[in-house]
Design a protein around this motif. Structure first.
Motif, PDB file in Angstrom:
ATOM      1  N   VAL A  98       0.840  -1.193   0.000  1.00 42.99           N
ATOM      2  CA  VAL A  98       0.000   0.000   0.000  1.00 42.99           C
ATOM      3  C   VAL A  98       0.882   1.252   0.000  1.00 42.99           C
ATOM      4  N   LEU A  99       2.013   1.194   0.685  1.00 44.38           N
ATOM      5  CA  LEU A  99       2.953   2.316   0.682  1.00 44.38           C
ATOM      6  C   LEU A  99       3.402   2.620  -0.751  1.00 44.38           C
ATOM      7  N   GLU A 100       3.676   1.570  -1.516  1.00 35.17           N
ATOM      8  CA  GLU A 100       4.061   1.775  -2.914  1.00 35.17           C
ATOM      9  C   GLU A 100       2.920   2.424  -3.697  1.00 35.17           C
ATOM     10  N   VAL A 130       0.117 -14.134  -1.562  1.00 34.03           N
ATOM     11  CA  VAL A 130      -0.219 -15.299  -0.731  1.00 34.03           C
ATOM     12  C   VAL A 130      -0.840 -14.819   0.580  1.00 34.03           C
ATOM     13  N   LEU A 131      -0.241 -13.803   1.189  1.00 29.02           N
ATOM     14  CA  LEU A 131      -0.809 -13.247   2.421  1.00 29.02           C
ATOM     15  C   LEU A 131      -2.204 -12.673   2.164  1.00 29.02           C
ATOM     16  N   ALA A 132      -2.372 -11.979   1.040  1.00 27.86           N
ATOM     17  CA  ALA A 132      -3.682 -11.402   0.708  1.00 27.86           C
ATOM     18  C   ALA A 132      -4.726 -12.502   0.535  1.00 27.86           C
ATOM     19  N   PHE A 133      -4.318 -13.614  -0.060  1.00 25.59           N
ATOM     20  CA  PHE A 133      -5.238 -14.745  -0.200  1.00 25.59           C
ATOM     21  C   PHE A 133      -5.622 -15.275   1.185  1.00 25.59           C
ATOM     22  N   LEU A 134      -4.649 -15.404   2.082  1.00 26.93           N
ATOM     23  CA  LEU A 134      -4.940 -15.888   3.429  1.00 26.93           C
ATOM     24  C   LEU A 134      -5.831 -14.907   4.190  1.00 26.93           C
ATOM     25  N   VAL A 135      -5.612 -13.599   3.997  1.00 27.88           N
ATOM     26  CA  VAL A 135      -6.479 -12.590   4.616  1.00 27.88           C
ATOM     27  C   VAL A 135      -7.904 -12.748   4.081  1.00 27.88           C
ATOM     28  N   SER A 152      -9.258  -7.966  -2.880  1.00 27.75           N
ATOM     29  CA  SER A 152      -9.695  -8.193  -4.263  1.00 27.75           C
ATOM     30  C   SER A 152      -9.142  -7.117  -5.186  1.00 27.75           C
ATOM     31  N   ALA A 153      -9.120  -5.870  -4.714  1.00 31.24           N
ATOM     32  CA  ALA A 153      -8.550  -4.781  -5.518  1.00 31.24           C
ATOM     33  C   ALA A 153      -7.064  -5.020  -5.762  1.00 31.24           C
ATOM     34  N   LEU A 154      -6.372  -5.528  -4.764  1.00 28.39           N
ATOM     35  CA  LEU A 154      -4.951  -5.852  -4.917  1.00 28.39           C
ATOM     36  C   LEU A 154      -4.760  -6.932  -5.984  1.00 28.39           C
TER      37      LEU A 154
END
Length: 190
Positions: A84-86, A115-120, A164-166
């Motif tokens: 998100v910083l990027e 992978v982390l976003a999928f787990l979230v 999902s946006a990511l």
């Protein structure tokens, strides 16, 4: 050269920052309503308790599956904020993938974040199902009626939408072959 979209982004970011600071001051004001108490005794025990309760969610240890899902959501969401910083840098100065100069390590980070976003996303979906379909008994207490129940659902849905946006952002990027967004990319072709 800075375009209109960058100016709009910076104005929106400034407005959001102002709103955050204003609300943080309200929270701080409420905290300061408390009475002063000397808590300098037993610093090691106090730090241990704080780490176990606040960061480690100690009460979750009695329920291992929700605890694991909480870890997915908590750790994943915190680490994903590096990406998100990027996005903030890109939006403010008009770049695209400002941190891509990191080369192969950048691709590793993006893959790790996906992978982390999928787990979230998975954790939030399970929590939504537990709250609204399975009706776990402790979530049906009267004190959770109204805003507390709605608040939890809004937060979980918001996190799923953010993740999902990511995925969509990464799926739209030509040449990126990341673990989750690669399955979305074909849906966007043409």
């Amino acid at each position: 050269m800075m375009g209109l979209s960058n100016v709009i982004f910076i104005l929106l970011l400034a407005g959001a920052t102002y709103w955050f600071i204003r609300n943080s001051k309200k929270v701080l004001r409420n905290i300061r309503l408390g009475k002063e108490e000397n808590r300098s005794d037993k610093p090691a025990a106090r730090w241990r308790t704080m780490i176990l309760v606040a960061l480690g969610q100690r009460k979750m240890l009695s329920r291992p599956i929700p605890a694991l899902l909480h870890i997915f959501v908590y750790v994943g969401f915190v680490l994903i904020n590096i990406e998100v910083l990027e996005m903030l840098v890109d939006g403010a100065i008009g770049t695209h993938r400002a941190f891509s100069f990191l080369g192969g390590f950048y691709i590793f980070l993006l893959s790790f974040f996906e992978v982390l976003a999928f787990l979230v996303t998975f954790g939030c979906a399970v929590f939504l199902i537990r709250r609204n379909v399975v009706h776990v008994k402790r979530f049906m207490n009267k004190e959770l009626d109204g805003w507390p129940r709605s608040d939890a659902n809004i937060i979980l849905i918001s996190e799923i939408l953010l993740m999902s946006a990511l995925f969509l952002m990464n799926a739209c990027e030509k040449g990126l072959d990341l673990p989750v967004s690669r399955y979305i990319t074909p849906l966007l072709s043409g």
